[in-house]
Design a protein around this motif. Structure first.
Motif, short mmCIF file in Angstrom:
data_model
loop_
_atom_site.label_atom_id
_atom_site.label_comp_id
_atom_site.label_asym_id
_atom_site.label_seq_id
_atom_site.Cartn_x
_atom_site.Cartn_y
_atom_site.Cartn_z
N MET A 70 28.47 40.51 -54.96
CA MET A 70 28.96 40.68 -53.59
C MET A 70 28.55 39.53 -52.66
N ASP A 71 27.57 38.74 -53.09
CA ASP A 71 27.20 37.58 -52.28
C ASP A 71 28.35 36.60 -52.14
N LEU A 72 29.30 36.64 -53.10
CA LEU A 72 30.47 35.78 -53.00
C LEU A 72 31.29 36.11 -51.75
N PHE A 73 31.27 37.38 -51.36
CA PHE A 73 31.97 37.78 -50.14
C PHE A 73 31.08 37.66 -48.91
N PHE A 74 29.81 38.02 -49.04
CA PHE A 74 28.93 38.08 -47.87
C PHE A 74 28.29 36.74 -47.52
N LYS A 75 28.18 35.84 -48.51
CA LYS A 75 27.49 34.57 -48.26
C LYS A 75 28.35 33.34 -48.53
N ASN A 76 29.53 33.54 -49.09
CA ASN A 76 30.42 32.41 -49.39
C ASN A 76 31.68 32.56 -48.52
N ARG A 77 31.67 31.91 -47.38
CA ARG A 77 32.76 32.08 -46.40
C ARG A 77 34.12 31.65 -46.97
N ILE A 78 34.14 30.55 -47.70
CA ILE A 78 35.41 30.05 -48.24
C ILE A 78 35.99 31.05 -49.23
N PHE A 79 35.16 31.57 -50.13
CA PHE A 79 35.63 32.55 -51.12
C PHE A 79 36.16 33.79 -50.42
N SER A 130 49.00 27.77 -54.78
CA SER A 130 48.08 26.94 -55.57
C SER A 130 46.94 26.35 -54.73
N PRO A 131 47.18 25.89 -53.47
CA PRO A 131 46.03 25.44 -52.66
C PRO A 131 45.02 26.54 -52.38
N ASN A 132 45.50 27.78 -52.11
CA ASN A 132 44.57 28.87 -51.84
C ASN A 132 43.77 29.21 -53.09
N THR A 133 44.45 29.21 -54.24
CA THR A 133 43.75 29.45 -55.51
C THR A 133 42.74 28.35 -55.77
N ASN A 134 43.12 27.11 -55.47
CA ASN A 134 42.20 25.97 -55.62
C ASN A 134 40.97 26.16 -54.75
N ALA A 135 41.18 26.66 -53.52
CA ALA A 135 40.05 26.90 -52.61
C ALA A 135 39.11 27.97 -53.17
N ILE A 136 39.68 29.04 -53.74
CA ILE A 136 38.86 30.12 -54.30
C ILE A 136 38.06 29.61 -55.50
#
Length: 470
Positions: free
Chosen positions: A254-263, A372-378
């Motif tokens: 869950m840190d990917l959501f709570f601590k990773n703003r881009i993700f 594809s850019p949004n997927t690249n960002a994730i």
């Protein structure tokens, strides 16, 4: 940790994953035109027939995140190969189904295999390609998905008409065998950066139960009793988040959501995007046939404008996201999509085909700039050991968004048209439903634009310079 020192050629990995990514959307979109024949063959009522697709979508959504995590632990190549094998075997077996229960069960197996494929394909591409080439590779992969969606209804109609619904599944078998053999002998490297971590079975079961309840509720809207499983699903997800945050090795960090703003922002942007856009083709297919009195084939030719433009432009926009901030490129895509949705709020019986075709072209371009850019960002925002999990998250957001979009449309149909068939007599009621749907979708799109813009970073005074997230 890589289990082999032999590196896989980038183009080989891209070809194999793109081929696999083509198969499942092709199967899904081609089956839609065969549903009447399938229903007649098994004497299914309307509710049971809806489970031909719903069972597949539910299984895909439930297993995407767990399979992505399992791939990070046991190896992405291993899960990818297993998914291809399961898809091929279940496609061969389903044509010999002796009843509705077996048919639906095999559709669940196909959903599981789809989750294994989509939960690893993007992760393998991310593992093989360097950051400055990743967007272009993802654009090609997404073009393969759109190509499958484009060819599915046309070829599915031809196959069903000429050889019966069974031929759609038979066609999958040789493709599946080819991809399996290529993967078995050409993908020599293994990727398992989370190797050694225990798999979170309790968390996976809680996640699956909550998501099943939520999506099952959406699938039966606007019936009143559909809100109960939706509420149970939301409550289950809240409990899941609370439990997972306390675990050392959760199925979903869950840190990917709570601590990773881009993700977080990119994932929720994808959810909003699919919630706002999936209903477009459904509404426009009905509009072209019931309002414009076109044949299914003619309507399909008009609707093909959107996926064709997506397929052609996605490699370009993916490459663009390698050079510039992918968050910016994806936000431009959402702006285009929202513009098209606002334009369609003016849809009427007198709308010209130029008007319709141009707007569908705007949608196609918007999807190409966003996907594809949004997927690249994730994928570019997470560590290597989370590639499978991130890949599964992309697919899960897509599936949940699709069901939310259709839930909105079905709710409006129930309130405005009622429980009757669409016809010339209730044409105005249908148009009212469609215009309100497009307005709601446009407002969702505006929300997505605002959310997506939060990840655009300034660097040396320019928004056009690529941002790096780690």
């Amino acid at each position: 940790m890589n289990q082999s020192t032999r590196e896989v050629p980038k183009n080989t990995a891209l070809f194999i994953t793109a081929f696999a990514s083509f198969i499942t959307p092709f199967m899904g979109s081609s089956i839609n035109v065969a549903l009447p024949d399938i229903g007649g063959n098994f004497s299914m009522d309307a509710v049971t027939l809806s489970w031909v697709n719903t069972s597949y979508l539910l299984a895909s959504a439930v297993f995407l995140v767990p399979m992505g995590k399992l791939a990070d632990i046991t190896g992405r190549r291993k899960i990818f190969l297993t998914g291809i094998a399961l898809l091929t075997l279940s496609s061969a077996a389903i044509v010999f189904s002796t009843g509705t229960f077996l048919f639906i069960t095999l559709r669940v197996v196909q959903g599981l295999s789809s989750a294994m494929i989509f939960g690893t394909a993007l992760a393998i591409i991310t593992s093989v390609f360097p950051a400055n080439e990743r967007g272009k590779a993802m654009g090609i992969n997404i073009s393969a998905i759109y190509l499958g969606l484009t060819l599915g209804p046309f070829l599915g109609g031809v196959l069903t008409h000429q050889f019966g619904w069974e031929s759609i599944f038979f066609v999958i078998v040789p493709f599946g065998i080819l991809v399996f053999l290529l993967s078995r002998f050409k993908l020599k490297q293994e990727w398992a950066e989370a190797q050694g971590e225990p798999f979170d079975w309790p968390g996976s079961l809680l996640y699956g139960a909550a998501l099943t309840a939520f999506m099952a509720g959406l699938s039966i809207l606007p019936k009143t009793w559909g809100y109960l499983p939706i509420a149970a699903g939301v409550a289950g997800m809240v409990v899941f988040v609370m439990v997972e945050r306390r675990k050392t090795f959760p199925v979903f960090n869950m840190d990917l959501f709570f601590k990773n703003r881009i993700f977080a922002v990119s994932s929720f942007s994808a959810l909003i995007n699919y919630s706002a856009t999936f209903g477009i083709s459904f509404l426009m297919s009905l509009y072209l046939q019931y309002v414009k009195d076109m044949s299914p084939q003619g309507a399909g030719e008009i609707l093909a404008i959107q996926p064709v433009i997506m397929a052609v432009c996605s490699p370009f926009t993916g490459k663009l996201s390698d050079r510039f901030d992918p968050g910016l490129i994806a936000t431009i895509g959402l702006i285009l999509l929202t513009t098209g949705l606002f334009i369609f709020t003016g849809l009427s019986t007198n709308s010209s085909f130029v008007f319709i075709g141009t707007t569908l072209g705007i949608f196609g371009l918007g999807f190409a700039f966003f996907s594809s850019p949004n997927t690249n960002a994730i994928m570019g925002s997470v560590e290597k050991k989370y590639y499978g999990l991130a890949s599964g998250t992309v697919g899960t957001m897509r599936l949940i968004g699709q069901l939310i979009s259709m839930g909105i449309v079905m709710l409006l149909f129930s309130l405005i048209i009622g429980e009757v068939s669409i016809s010339q007599q209730n044409q105005e009621a249908f148009l009212t439903s469609a215009r309100i749907s497009f307005l709601i979708f446009a407002l969702l799109g505006l929300t997505g634009v605002v959310l997506s813009s939060l990840r655009i970073r300034k660097s040396n005074g320019s928004l056009l310079k690529r941002s790096y997230y780690f």
